[in-house]
Design an enzyme around this catalytic site. Structure first.
Site, PDB file in Angstrom:
ATOM      1  N   ARG A 178      30.636  18.620  16.799  1.00  0.00           N
ATOM      2  CA  ARG A 178      29.631  19.254  15.943  1.00  0.00           C
ATOM      3  C   ARG A 178      28.324  18.462  15.995  1.00  0.00           C
ATOM      4  O   ARG A 178      27.222  19.036  16.029  1.00  0.00           O
ATOM      5  CB  ARG A 178      30.145  19.362  14.518  1.00  0.00           C
ATOM      6  CG  ARG A 178      31.296  20.362  14.375  1.00  0.00           C
ATOM      7  CD  ARG A 178      32.052  20.183  13.081  1.00  0.00           C
ATOM      8  NE  ARG A 178      31.253  20.566  11.928  1.00  0.00           N
ATOM      9  CZ  ARG A 178      31.628  20.343  10.664  1.00  0.00           C
ATOM     10  NH1 ARG A 178      32.784  19.714  10.405  1.00  0.00           N
ATOM     11  NH2 ARG A 178      30.860  20.719   9.671  1.00  0.00           N
ATOM     12  N   ARG A 185      37.515  21.346  21.284  1.00  0.00           N
ATOM     13  CA  ARG A 185      38.161  20.441  20.336  1.00  0.00           C
ATOM     14  C   ARG A 185      39.660  20.384  20.639  1.00  0.00           C
ATOM     15  O   ARG A 185      40.270  21.387  21.013  1.00  0.00           O
ATOM     16  CB  ARG A 185      37.950  20.926  18.899  1.00  0.00           C
ATOM     17  CG  ARG A 185      38.528  19.970  17.853  1.00  0.00           C
ATOM     18  CD  ARG A 185      38.343  20.499  16.442  1.00  0.00           C
ATOM     19  NE  ARG A 185      39.031  19.656  15.477  1.00  0.00           N
ATOM     20  CZ  ARG A 185      39.196  19.949  14.190  1.00  0.00           C
ATOM     21  NH1 ARG A 185      38.704  21.098  13.724  1.00  0.00           N
ATOM     22  NH2 ARG A 185      39.829  19.127  13.388  1.00  0.00           N
ATOM     23  N   HIS A 186      40.233  19.196  20.476  1.00  0.00           N
ATOM     24  CA  HIS A 186      41.667  19.053  20.723  1.00  0.00           C
ATOM     25  C   HIS A 186      42.469  19.982  19.816  1.00  0.00           C
ATOM     26  O   HIS A 186      42.005  20.424  18.754  1.00  0.00           O
ATOM     27  CB  HIS A 186      42.115  17.606  20.504  1.00  0.00           C
ATOM     28  CG  HIS A 186      42.004  17.144  19.087  1.00  0.00           C
ATOM     29  ND1 HIS A 186      42.891  17.509  18.105  1.00  0.00           N
ATOM     30  CD2 HIS A 186      41.095  16.337  18.483  1.00  0.00           C
ATOM     31  CE1 HIS A 186      42.553  16.955  16.957  1.00  0.00           C
ATOM     32  NE2 HIS A 186      41.448  16.249  17.151  1.00  0.00           N
ATOM     33  N   ARG A 236      45.461  12.969  22.136  1.00  0.00           N
ATOM     34  CA  ARG A 236      45.425  14.371  21.725  1.00  0.00           C
ATOM     35  C   ARG A 236      44.379  15.150  22.513  1.00  0.00           C
ATOM     36  O   ARG A 236      44.562  16.345  22.791  1.00  0.00           O
ATOM     37  CB  ARG A 236      45.182  14.482  20.219  1.00  0.00           C
ATOM     38  CG  ARG A 236      43.885  13.844  19.697  1.00  0.00           C
ATOM     39  CD  ARG A 236      43.930  13.756  18.173  1.00  0.00           C
ATOM     40  NE  ARG A 236      42.727  13.203  17.579  1.00  0.00           N
ATOM     41  CZ  ARG A 236      42.509  11.884  17.407  1.00  0.00           C
ATOM     42  NH1 ARG A 236      43.401  11.009  17.819  1.00  0.00           N
ATOM     43  NH2 ARG A 236      41.396  11.461  16.822  1.00  0.00           N
ATOM     44  N   GLU A 246      36.087  10.317  18.902  1.00  0.00           N
ATOM     45  CA  GLU A 246      35.719  10.766  17.563  1.00  0.00           C
ATOM     46  C   GLU A 246      34.896   9.722  16.814  1.00  0.00           C
ATOM     47  O   GLU A 246      34.941   8.518  17.118  1.00  0.00           O
ATOM     48  CB  GLU A 246      36.984  11.116  16.767  1.00  0.00           C
ATOM     49  CG  GLU A 246      36.747  11.642  15.355  1.00  0.00           C
ATOM     50  CD  GLU A 246      35.909  12.922  15.287  1.00  0.00           C
ATOM     51  OE1 GLU A 246      34.722  12.877  15.671  1.00  0.00           O
ATOM     52  OE2 GLU A 246      36.444  13.953  14.832  1.00  0.00           O
ATOM     53  N   TRP A 247      34.110  10.190  15.887  1.00  0.00           N
ATOM     54  CA  TRP A 247      33.368   9.338  14.957  1.00  0.00           C
ATOM     55  C   TRP A 247      34.343   8.303  14.405  1.00  0.00           C
ATOM     56  O   TRP A 247      35.432   8.636  13.942  1.00  0.00           O
ATOM     57  CB  TRP A 247      32.855  10.216  13.822  1.00  0.00           C
ATOM     58  CG  TRP A 247      31.766   9.659  12.961  1.00  0.00           C
ATOM     59  CD1 TRP A 247      31.732   8.440  12.377  1.00  0.00           C
ATOM     60  CD2 TRP A 247      30.572  10.347  12.558  1.00  0.00           C
ATOM     61  NE1 TRP A 247      30.589   8.303  11.630  1.00  0.00           N
ATOM     62  CE2 TRP A 247      29.858   9.461  11.720  1.00  0.00           C
ATOM     63  CE3 TRP A 247      30.041  11.604  12.812  1.00  0.00           C
ATOM     64  CZ2 TRP A 247      28.643   9.807  11.136  1.00  0.00           C
ATOM     65  CZ3 TRP A 247      28.836  11.948  12.242  1.00  0.00           C
ATOM     66  CH2 TRP A 247      28.142  11.057  11.418  1.00  0.00           C
ATOM     67  N   TYR A 298      35.815   6.389  11.717  1.00  0.00           N
ATOM     68  CA  TYR A 298      35.792   6.547  10.258  1.00  0.00           C
ATOM     69  C   TYR A 298      35.984   5.239   9.503  1.00  0.00           C
ATOM     70  O   TYR A 298      35.877   5.219   8.273  1.00  0.00           O
ATOM     71  CB  TYR A 298      36.870   7.537   9.822  1.00  0.00           C
ATOM     72  CG  TYR A 298      36.689   8.926  10.389  1.00  0.00           C
ATOM     73  CD1 TYR A 298      35.482   9.610  10.271  1.00  0.00           C
ATOM     74  CD2 TYR A 298      37.730   9.565  11.060  1.00  0.00           C
ATOM     75  CE1 TYR A 298      35.322  10.887  10.786  1.00  0.00           C
ATOM     76  CE2 TYR A 298      37.582  10.845  11.575  1.00  0.00           C
ATOM     77  CZ  TYR A 298      36.373  11.493  11.440  1.00  0.00           C
ATOM     78  OH  TYR A 298      36.224  12.763  11.950  1.00  0.00           O
TER      79      TYR A 298
END
Length: 234
Positions: free
Chosen positions: A176, A10-11, A67, A95-96, A98
């Site tokens: 995750r 993870r960043h 990042r 990333e997901w 949002y």
């Protein structure tokens, strides 16, 4: 064949990961503390006698967010043994999305949904409900399953005595989710898996079999083979 592994990194810390705000497409830099912690992780865990040997990285998937790219640079980018031809900037590990919840904390998202009268019989849970004008669990599953199938194929084609690992440098929710899909579990089961900013998790295979993916709860450091050159690296 030496059992290959998949490292999920993870960043490092950003202002929003520190505050708990959901961050997908907002391109925040690492904090100064985030940079220091990732650099410390690299010193402890990356090198030919460490957990991650860059010479054994068959492929590295990096999220397009800055990042994540900076985290990769701090972790292994300076290692000459991990050439640029092995590194892919891949949208599938971003990333997901949002959507309307970008920049909001969980409590704010739940309050917003109550104001809108969105009824699901439970409080908002990204693993089950996804994000308005963003991505659903089903969409996340589809893109991650593509990556997982690709990694399985890479490992199937490289069954040699030399370890051939893969690394993914990305984000909290997507990694995750990746771990759940790696072991063929639906992500809407709300995985009780945590990955701190700047942390590294390890996935692998049971019985040295690419058809038996598993989460590696504890991974040992690698001792270089006697015939490997000692005069470079960390």
């Amino acid at each position: 064949m030496t059992t290959p592994r998949v490292f999920i990194a993870r960043h490092g810390e950003t202002a929003w990961s520190l505050s708990g705000q959901h961050t997908s497409f907002t391109d925040l830099p690492l904090t100064a503390n985030g940079e220091k912690r990732v650099a410390a992780t690299s010193r402890a865990m990356v090198g030919k006698d460490r957990l991650i040997d860059p010479r054994h990285l068959l492929k590295v998937y990096v999220s397009p967010r800055l990042r994540a790219q900076r985290t990769f640079e701090l972790l292994v980018g300076h290692e000459q043994q991990c050439g640029p031809e092995r590194v892919v900037i891949d949208d599938r590990v971003q990333e997901w999305n949002y959507g309307d919840y970008e920049g909001l904390k969980t409590a704010q998202i739940r309050a917003l949904r109550r104001e809108k009268g969105i009824e699901t019989g439970h409080e908002w849970d990204i693993w089950q409900d996804g994000c308005e004008n963003g991505e659903s669990p089903e969409e996340i599953t589809r893109r991650l399953d593509e990556v997982i199938a690709e990694i399985h194929e890479l490992h199937s084609q490289n069954q040699t005595a030399v370890r051939k690992d893969v690394m993914i440098v990305a984000h909290g929710h997507i990694l995750r989710s990746f771990a759940m899909r790696w072991v063929r579990r639906p992500i809407n089961e709300n995985p009780a898996l945590l990955l701190e900013a700047g942390a590294i998790g390890v996935l692998s295979y049971e019985h040295n079999n690419v058809d038996e993916p598993a989460i590696l709860l504890g991974g040992a450091f690698i001792v270089p083979d006697d015939d490997e050159n000692d005069d470079d690296g960390k």
